[in-house]
Design an enzyme around this catalytic site. Structure first.
Site, short mmCIF file in Angstrom:
data_model
loop_
_atom_site.label_atom_id
_atom_site.label_comp_id
_atom_site.label_asym_id
_atom_site.label_seq_id
_atom_site.Cartn_x
_atom_site.Cartn_y
_atom_site.Cartn_z
N CYS A 171 75.33 53.40 8.35
CA CYS A 171 75.71 52.02 8.69
C CYS A 171 74.52 51.13 8.98
O CYS A 171 74.57 49.93 8.70
CB CYS A 171 76.69 52.03 9.87
SG CYS A 171 76.00 52.53 11.46
N ASP A 172 73.41 51.69 9.48
CA ASP A 172 72.22 50.87 9.74
C ASP A 172 71.74 50.15 8.49
O ASP A 172 71.16 49.07 8.55
CB ASP A 172 71.06 51.73 10.25
CG ASP A 172 71.43 52.71 11.33
OD1 ASP A 172 72.58 53.19 11.33
OD2 ASP A 172 70.58 53.03 12.17
N ALA A 173 71.96 50.80 7.33
CA ALA A 173 71.46 50.25 6.07
C ALA A 173 72.02 48.86 5.78
O ALA A 173 71.40 48.08 5.05
CB ALA A 173 71.81 51.20 4.92
N LEU A 174 73.17 48.54 6.39
CA LEU A 174 73.78 47.24 6.10
C LEU A 174 73.04 46.08 6.74
O LEU A 174 73.20 44.93 6.33
CB LEU A 174 75.25 47.25 6.52
CG LEU A 174 76.12 48.26 5.76
CD1 LEU A 174 77.57 48.15 6.21
CD2 LEU A 174 76.01 48.08 4.26
N PHE A 175 72.23 46.36 7.75
CA PHE A 175 71.32 45.34 8.26
C PHE A 175 70.04 45.32 7.43
O PHE A 175 69.50 44.26 7.14
CB PHE A 175 70.96 45.61 9.72
CG PHE A 175 70.06 44.56 10.33
CD1 PHE A 175 70.59 43.53 11.08
CD2 PHE A 175 68.68 44.59 10.15
CE1 PHE A 175 69.76 42.55 11.64
CE2 PHE A 175 67.85 43.64 10.69
CZ PHE A 175 68.39 42.61 11.44
#
Length: 735
Positions: free
Chosen positions: A171-175
């Site tokens: 989910c971090d990748a979406l930032f």
């Protein structure tokens, strides 16, 4: 010492179980009054105080470099916050610090082609490009993203799949990833980058988003895990990355885009869920659904939530009465985690058990999140204390409009803020209003806030990108330029000079290869016929019309004036240069004619707008011929119904030879009545009534200038400019 992204994945995998299953809670230490600078609720609402706190934190971080690689994700997130501060601070030091770091890094992304962490720094490169408009700033990122588009890596998002981190599988990748693609799309006008970001966002969302809890799993390893209280495992900072990513996508997804409402819906769902998970002290815990097991105060995730929720309140996407108190409470808590020296503490380190970390710990990515949050609190305070006007600017065409000038009539001085990014834009006060610039996707409408200048505590310095002046030290030249082109024309002194005796109202071109203003330096050096790394003057005017000079056309002959006799500067930057020249009466086939010419050149444009008013003692219309000087050799000329363009043969200082490359010239005349080639010129013809405005546009480019490489590119740019003039932006007041 915190780990970099290079070891983060390994550590995360090693401690995945301990991350959310350790049974013994570790209590957070109480705040020590001597080490923490507190802030009252009233001060938290004061935009000047918010700005001072942000600058104190940023200054501490700049004075304490991390040692991470400059392209590391930690630095990239920190840079994003520094850019948010640079967009509102009255000091240039934050913007310059980011430029120095980018230059030191040669504008490279991280070493892994497909890993999202390795292109978060590209968000800053794109935003620096918005400030400086130097193509090399985004060239490596654009080349890499073009390669990725041509060589996609589809596949499973299951964390156990080999190479899964080459996809947005956590989910971090979406930032980290999608907002870099969205920003590159915004500054280039290439919609492919945005579409890639949107498509891959929803692939990740469909896999990791829990539609019942309205939260994201960190990755597929956590699908079946449970907290000590039996709840699902949702990482606090991880969902903060998603919320921040949603904001940074929505800043550049056009309002009319078919997918925008889907992003808004997910943002609202998550915001509502997270509002109920805020703790009594204003913070969010490392575990969102089992905060009792993770009592540590944690500032990085809280900063991301504060940023995202404050942005939603500012946009009107979240009910102010419900969400603003939570935002204020969170900011007050965050500010209490800033020491007197400016160090942001209570930051959960990378890849470590969130139950057990030193409350004194800090990290640059948390500082970035803090500064992003502060930028929205600053904007919130400004809007509440100042009488704000809001306008919308619409692109009516089906193609992107980059660096487009916007004028709005006003009687009071204002600062212009982009309503989606909260960045204060460079602007210029006009006699009757304000001028600023924006980038617009095809069909896009963007909103802007006009803030009374006296209520804005500080505003970023505005870099001069347009300049015009009389040059008495060089025989009464009048010269004008912006960051793309430079021109001059000739005054009365050169007619009297015994060496030159030049009688010419033609227009000269200075060929530039740099984005800075060169006019004053080149005149001071008096050596501008040689290229010293910035360009040179090798365009020959003589008695010709040069590039866009005019005359009165009668009986198949062009009658031209002498040199200008009077001048007046109306605006000298930073975004627009504007001036008037007076040409005394001359004979046009027996008809006396005089001219007052107003020329306007805006930053970022290859084209000057010319508005001439002719006077004559005889009634009736005049036929005006606007010319481009023809050259010996193989050039490329093209004309359309409203324009003509000419790509000159390559030349050197003495004429043919080609060492200096090719100059290009164009004339756009919306009301052209015809085109002829005569007296060594290509001429565009149009009708002018005495005392009525006669409007056309003259433009120039250089094959070595970095924008226009060949005749086809120049012809395309001329045609696009003509379409822009035919379909101007639509500006209207909203409130």
């Amino acid at each position: 010492m915190p780990t970099t992204r290079r070891t983060y994945a390994t550590l995360a995998a090693m401690c995945a179980g301990a991350y959310f299953t350790t049974a013994t809670p570790w209590l957070a230490l109480p705040a020590v009054a001597a080490e923490v600078a507190t802030q009252s609720a009233a001060a938290a609402q004061n935009p000047a105080q918010v700005l001072r706190t942000m600058e104190r934190v940023a200054d501490w971080q700049l004075a304490h470099p991390t040692g991470y690689p400059l392209e590391d994700w930690t630095e990239g997130v920190g840079d994003a916050g520094m850019m948010a501060l640079a967009g509102i601070s009255g000091s240039d030091r934050y913007l310059q610090a980011m430029r120095r770091a980018a230059e030191q890094n040669a504008w490279r992304l991280g070493p892994s082609m497909y890993h999202a962490d390795d292109y978060v720094v590209g968000q800053t490169y794109a935003e620096l490009y918005q400030h400086f408009r130097e193509p090399h700033m985004i060239a490596p990122m654009r080349a890499q993203f073009d390669y990725m588009l041509a060589h996609p890596r589809p596949g499973s998002l299951n964390w156990k799949t080999p190479g899964v981190q080459h996809r947005w599988s956590w989910c971090d990748a979406l930032f980290m990833g999608p907002p870099a693609w969205a920003r590159l799309s915004a500054v280039t006008g290439d919609a492919r980058y945005l579409e890639f970001a949107i498509q891959n966002w929803w692939l990740t969302s469909d896999y990791l988003y829990d539609r019942e809890e309205h939260l994201y799993f960190r990755d597929s390893r956590f699908f079946g895990q449970r907290e000590a209280n039996g709840a699902k495992v949702f990482w606090g900072r991880g969902n903060g990355w998603v919320m921040g990513g949603l904001v940074r996508m929505l800043q550049y997804i056009p309002a009319q885009h078919a997918q925008r409402e889907r992003f808004v819906q997910q943002y609202r769902e998550m915001a509502q869920r997270l509002l109920g998970l805020q703790q009594a002290d204003g913070l969010w815990r490392s575990s969102l659904l089992d905060p009792a097991s993770y009592p540590n105060r944690e500032s990085s995730g809280t900063a991301l939530y504060t940023y995202a929720l404050a942005w939603g309140v500012n946009q009107g996407l979240l009910p102010r009465s419900e969400f603003e108190p939570a935002v204020r409470k969170a900011w007050q808590a965050l500010a209490s985690h800033v020491t007197a020296e400016g160090k942001l503490i209570h930051v959960q380190p990378i890849g470590e058990d969130p139950r057990k970390f030193d409350p004194q710990s800090t990290d640059v990515f948390a500082v970035g999140a803090f500064l992003l949050a502060g930028s929205e609190l600053y904007r919130m305070g400004l809007v509440e204390t100042a009488g704000v006007h809001e306008i919308s600017v619409a692109n009516p065409s089906n193609e992107a409009r980059l660096e487009q000038s916007v004028e709005w009539p006003l009687t009071q001085p204002v600062q212009v803020m982009d309503a989606l990014t909260s960045r204060i834009l460079p602007s210029q006060r006009l006699n009757n209003g304000v001028l600023f610039q924006t980038d617009l996707a095809a069909g896009e409408t963007r909103r802007f806030l006009l803030l009374p200048r006296q209520h804005v505590p500080a505003a970023p310095p505005v870099r001069a990108r347009a300049h015009a002046r009389f040059v008495p030290e060089r025989l009464d030249d009048f010269a004008w330029e912006n960051d793309k082109v430079a021109h001059r024309t000739y005054g009365p002194a050169v007619m009297r000079d015994p060496k030159e005796q030049l009688v010419s109202s033609g227009i000269d071109v200075w060929s530039k290869s740099v984005r800075k203003l060169v006019l004053d330096d080149w005149y001071q050096r008096a050596d501008y016929h040689q290229d010293h790394g910035e360009g040179l003057d090798f365009y020959h005017v003589g008695t010709s019309r040069g590039c866009g000079g005019l005359g009165i056309y009668a009986g198949n002959q062009l009658y031209t004036s002498q040199n200008f006799s009077q001048w007046k500067v109306l605006a000298d930057g930073p975004l627009r240069a504007e001036f008037e020249l007076r040409f005394e009466r001359w004979d046009a086939a027996g008809r006396p004619v005089a001219e007052v010419r107003r020329v306007q050149l805006d930053a970022g444009s290859h084209f000057s707008r010319v508005e001439s008013r002719f006077s004559s003692t005889q009634p009736g219309p005049l036929v005006v011929g606007v010319g481009i000087a023809q050259r010996a050799g193989e050039g490329q000329y093209r004309q359309n119904a409203d324009s003509m363009s000419y790509w000159e043969p390559a030349m050197d200082n003495g004429g043919n030879g080609g060492g200096n490359g090719s100059n290009a010239c164009a004339v756009i005349m919306p009301q052209a009545s015809g085109f002829v080639a005569q007296q060594g010129h290509y001429l565009a013809l149009g009708s002018a009534q005495p005392q009525a405005p006669f409007i056309y546009y003259l433009g120039a480019a250089w094959s070595k200038g970095g924008d226009v490489a060949d005749a086809a590119a120049w012809q395309a740019q001329v045609a696009a400019a003509a379409r822009r003039y035919a379909q101007p932006l639509k500006v209207q007041q909203l409130r």
